[in-house]
Design a protein around this motif. Structure first.
Motif, PDB file in Angstrom:
ATOM      1  N   ARG A  95       1.951   6.266  11.122  1.00 60.70           N
ATOM      2  CA  ARG A  95       1.409   4.923  11.386  1.00 60.70           C
ATOM      3  C   ARG A  95      -0.104   4.847  11.221  1.00 60.70           C
ATOM      4  O   ARG A  95      -0.696   3.797  11.468  1.00 60.70           O
ATOM      5  CB  ARG A  95       1.790   4.500  12.806  1.00 60.70           C
ATOM      6  N   LEU A  96      -0.736   5.938  10.843  1.00 65.68           N
ATOM      7  CA  LEU A  96      -2.185   5.949  10.648  1.00 65.68           C
ATOM      8  C   LEU A  96      -2.498   5.474   9.229  1.00 65.68           C
ATOM      9  O   LEU A  96      -2.158   6.122   8.247  1.00 65.68           O
ATOM     10  CB  LEU A  96      -2.734   7.350  10.872  1.00 65.68           C
ATOM     11  N   VAL A  97      -3.145   4.317   9.137  1.00 65.28           N
ATOM     12  CA  VAL A  97      -3.498   3.726   7.844  1.00 65.28           C
ATOM     13  C   VAL A  97      -4.967   4.027   7.563  1.00 65.28           C
ATOM     14  O   VAL A  97      -5.863   3.479   8.206  1.00 65.28           O
ATOM     15  CB  VAL A  97      -3.259   2.205   7.826  1.00 65.28           C
ATOM     16  N   CYS A  98      -5.194   4.919   6.614  1.00 65.47           N
ATOM     17  CA  CYS A  98      -6.556   5.241   6.203  1.00 65.47           C
ATOM     18  C   CYS A  98      -6.912   4.482   4.939  1.00 65.47           C
ATOM     19  O   CYS A  98      -6.049   3.923   4.263  1.00 65.47           O
ATOM     20  CB  CYS A  98      -6.714   6.745   5.985  1.00 65.47           C
ATOM     21  N   THR A  99      -8.187   4.482   4.617  1.00 63.55           N
ATOM     22  CA  THR A  99      -8.673   3.734   3.463  1.00 63.55           C
ATOM     23  C   THR A  99      -9.871   4.476   2.885  1.00 63.55           C
ATOM     24  O   THR A  99     -10.378   5.430   3.486  1.00 63.55           O
ATOM     25  CB  THR A  99      -9.045   2.300   3.891  1.00 63.55           C
ATOM     26  N   SER A 105      -5.773   2.203   0.369  1.00 66.72           N
ATOM     27  CA  SER A 105      -5.243   2.354   1.721  1.00 66.72           C
ATOM     28  C   SER A 105      -3.850   2.965   1.697  1.00 66.72           C
ATOM     29  O   SER A 105      -3.074   2.747   0.772  1.00 66.72           O
ATOM     30  CB  SER A 105      -5.192   0.999   2.430  1.00 66.72           C
ATOM     31  N   TYR A 106      -3.511   3.724   2.760  1.00 66.04           N
ATOM     32  CA  TYR A 106      -2.213   4.404   2.765  1.00 66.04           C
ATOM     33  C   TYR A 106      -1.781   4.785   4.169  1.00 66.04           C
ATOM     34  O   TYR A 106      -2.599   5.128   5.024  1.00 66.04           O
ATOM     35  CB  TYR A 106      -2.262   5.659   1.890  1.00 66.04           C
ATOM     36  N   ILE A 159       0.833  -1.203   0.000  1.00 67.01           N
ATOM     37  CA  ILE A 159       0.000   0.000   0.000  1.00 67.01           C
ATOM     38  C   ILE A 159       0.867   1.252   0.000  1.00 67.01           C
ATOM     39  O   ILE A 159       2.058   1.204   0.310  1.00 67.01           O
ATOM     40  CB  ILE A 159      -0.970   0.025   1.193  1.00 67.01           C
ATOM     41  N   SER A 160       0.273   2.367  -0.325  1.00 65.00           N
ATOM     42  CA  SER A 160       0.982   3.640  -0.390  1.00 65.00           C
ATOM     43  C   SER A 160       1.523   4.034   0.980  1.00 65.00           C
ATOM     44  O   SER A 160       0.948   3.699   2.010  1.00 65.00           O
ATOM     45  CB  SER A 160       0.045   4.733  -0.908  1.00 65.00           C
ATOM     46  N   GLY A 161       2.656   4.765   0.948  1.00 65.07           N
ATOM     47  CA  GLY A 161       3.264   5.231   2.185  1.00 65.07           C
ATOM     48  C   GLY A 161       4.187   4.240   2.843  1.00 65.07           C
ATOM     49  O   GLY A 161       4.754   4.530   3.897  1.00 65.07           O
ATOM     50  N   ASP A 162       4.384   3.086   2.263  1.00 68.29           N
ATOM     51  CA  ASP A 162       5.299   2.069   2.786  1.00 68.29           C
ATOM     52  C   ASP A 162       6.363   1.800   1.720  1.00 68.29           C
ATOM     53  O   ASP A 162       6.032   1.282   0.642  1.00 68.29           O
ATOM     54  CB  ASP A 162       4.524   0.791   3.106  1.00 68.29           C
ATOM     55  N   PRO A 163       7.628   2.209   1.948  1.00 69.53           N
ATOM     56  CA  PRO A 163       8.174   2.612   3.247  1.00 69.53           C
ATOM     57  C   PRO A 163       8.123   4.109   3.555  1.00 69.53           C
ATOM     58  O   PRO A 163       8.401   4.519   4.676  1.00 69.53           O
ATOM     59  CB  PRO A 163       9.625   2.171   3.141  1.00 69.53           C
ATOM     60  N   ASP A 164       7.797   4.960   2.572  1.00 69.18           N
ATOM     61  CA  ASP A 164       7.851   6.403   2.826  1.00 69.18           C
ATOM     62  C   ASP A 164       6.760   7.099   2.031  1.00 69.18           C
ATOM     63  O   ASP A 164       6.020   6.483   1.254  1.00 69.18           O
ATOM     64  CB  ASP A 164       9.231   6.963   2.474  1.00 69.18           C
ATOM     65  N   THR A 165       6.645   8.398   2.230  1.00 71.26           N
ATOM     66  CA  THR A 165       5.575   9.163   1.603  1.00 71.26           C
ATOM     67  C   THR A 165       5.681   9.210   0.089  1.00 71.26           C
ATOM     68  O   THR A 165       4.703   9.502  -0.590  1.00 71.26           O
ATOM     69  CB  THR A 165       5.565  10.603   2.138  1.00 71.26           C
TER      70      THR A 165
END
Length: 454
Positions: free
Chosen positions: A183-187, A174-175, A158-164
């Motif tokens: 650490r906040l994973v939104c969807t 999800s990101y 998902i987006s944001g892993d490992p960085d922005t």
């Protein structure tokens, strides 16, 4: 039979019950938002989510987009399941009884490609096993149905892993780094709803994101936003600690539990009594004198550590509000236990959504004295202590106590032409419940008319 409430109105009715179990309550404290504002979503809608910045961290509240922000939507533009082979397929992870009599959890994966769906199924099973290893989930697994829904993503992860700078095209969008919180994973809640709708009548939804990075989020109160389920939890698939996020969030949605952590900046609560079963303005002596909230548990040794009392600080306020124990899973994820009042509230929530007794024979119908009547008690263990009794015309037939199948003629219904009343009653006499009103919730009754026609 205690009629199960329609899923769309169960939350409101549950809140009414919670109020009835306490003294008149003021509105719950407004959850504090974090320092970061929600990143603008394409349609501008936002909701409140709970974030845990680390495995041992206390939670905090932020406003987040309902939909994934535009720059994270990827390139597929897919908005509903079924665009590719296998997308939207429904699996039965742990189905224990009729949907109408169970609390239905739907687990949807994100960031899993078509050839990674087996990995999603394994992750879903592992996450549910971790959640349901915690009491009282463990003892009451028989009141849950757990379904999986395959969501096929174009990209893995998902987006944001490992960085922005990492952007991936996934089915649910999800990101990490939602609302500038790593650490906040939104969807995308609308996409989640489209997938969850494939499974039978979701009460709760868990999104398992394909990532080893710690993270997740908790959305609840979603029925008020027009969704057919109250809570959504997101969590990382391959991080063991992330399962506790869902266990905590279900505590809100099902148990109506309040957060037990506090923010120094909130100062002193000056409102009236709150509606949370684990939050009060009263001291221990006042709880006892008023026979309020968790007074029945005062002084009891608690599984979360220490004894039940009134500990200042909770519901976001460090002063003026009290919680039942020094710590619990509703205070920080360094604790893996609900405290005793929390367990009781969770059990009440389970029974608000589910029934402990089912039958294929419609209740209220008229049957012959020779008809075999069979009931199916939920498979409960551990803390639970269900007891099954049969009553004919209001009098217990002690000889068949505990039996799941009876014939009215053998119970004494004679060919006298009269109509009799046969009732099966299941009562959960668990020691984890001390409140008689919650004991009533944990009582299920099925009744049939029996004709004494020869």
């Amino acid at each position: 039979m205690r009629t199960r409430m329609p899923r769309y109105t169960a939350l409101a009715a549950g809140l009414t019950l919670a109020a009835a179990l306490t003294a008149p309550a003021a509105a719950a404290p407004t959850p504090p938002a974090g320092p970061a504002a929600a990143t603008a979503a394409p349609d501008g809608r936002t909701v409140t989510a709970e974030a845990f910045t680390g495995p041992d961290a206390e939670g905090r509240r932020v406003r987040v987009p309902v939909a994934a922000p535009g720059h994270r939507k990827g390139v597929s533009g897919r908005t509903a399941p079924g665009d590719v082979t296998g997308d939207g397929a429904v699996g039965r992870l742990a189905v224990t009884g009729p949907t109408a009599d169970r609390l239905d959890v739907v687990i949807v994966g994100d960031g899993y490609t078509a050839d990674q769906q087996d990995a999603f199924h394994a992750a879903a099973a592992a996450k549910w096993a971790a959640i349901s290893a915690i009491e009282p989930y463990r003892s009451y697994r028989g009141l849950f149905n757990v379904w999986t829904v395959d969501a096929v993503s174009h990209d893995s992860g998902i987006s944001g892993d490992p960085d922005t700078g990492t952007v991936r095209d996934t089915a649910l969008g999800s990101y990490f780094w939602c609302a500038d919180t790593e650490r906040l994973v939104c969807t995308d809640l609308d996409k989640v709803a489209a997938y969850a709708a494939k499974a039978p009548a979701a009460d709760l939804v868990v999104v398992v994101a394909n990532s080893a990075k710690y993270g997740g989020a908790g959305y609840y109160g979603l029925e008020a936003e027009g969704y057919p389920f109250d809570g959504v939890s997101t969590l990382s698939s391959d991080n063991a600690a992330s399962s506790l996020i869902a266990a905590h969030e279900i505590g809100h949605s099902v148990g109506q539990l309040h957060d037990e952590y506090a923010y120094d900046s909130y100062g002193t609560w000056t409102g009236g009594e709150t509606d949370g079963p684990n939050s009060t303005v009263r001291t221990a002596d006042q709880l006892l004198a008023d026979r309020a909230k968790w007074y029945r548990w005062l002084g009891a040794d608690d599984p979360a550590g220490g004894t039940v009392g009134t500990y200042e600080g909770g519901d976001y306020y460090p002063h003026g509000l009290y919680r039942p124990t020094a710590t619990s899973i509703m205070r920080a994820l360094s604790s893996t236990e609900f405290n005793l009042p929390g367990r009781e509230a969770m059990i009440a929530g389970f029974y608000r959504k589910a029934n402990g007794l089912s039958s294929d024979l419609p209740t209220g119908s008229t049957v012959r004295r020779s008809t075999r009547i069979t009931v199916a008690p939920a498979a409960l263990t551990g803390l639970a202590a269900p007891e099954l009794r049969w009553y004919l015309d209001g009098a217990e037939v002690g000889a068949v106590r505990g039996r799941t199948s009876v014939v009215p003629a053998a119970l004494g219904v004679r060919p006298d032409g009269r109509t009799h009343r046969l009732t099966a009653v299941s009562v959960d006499r668990t020691a984890a419940v001390r409140d008689p009103q919650i004991r009533d919730l944990a009582t299920d009754t099925l009744t049939w008319r029996v004709t004494g026609t020869p």
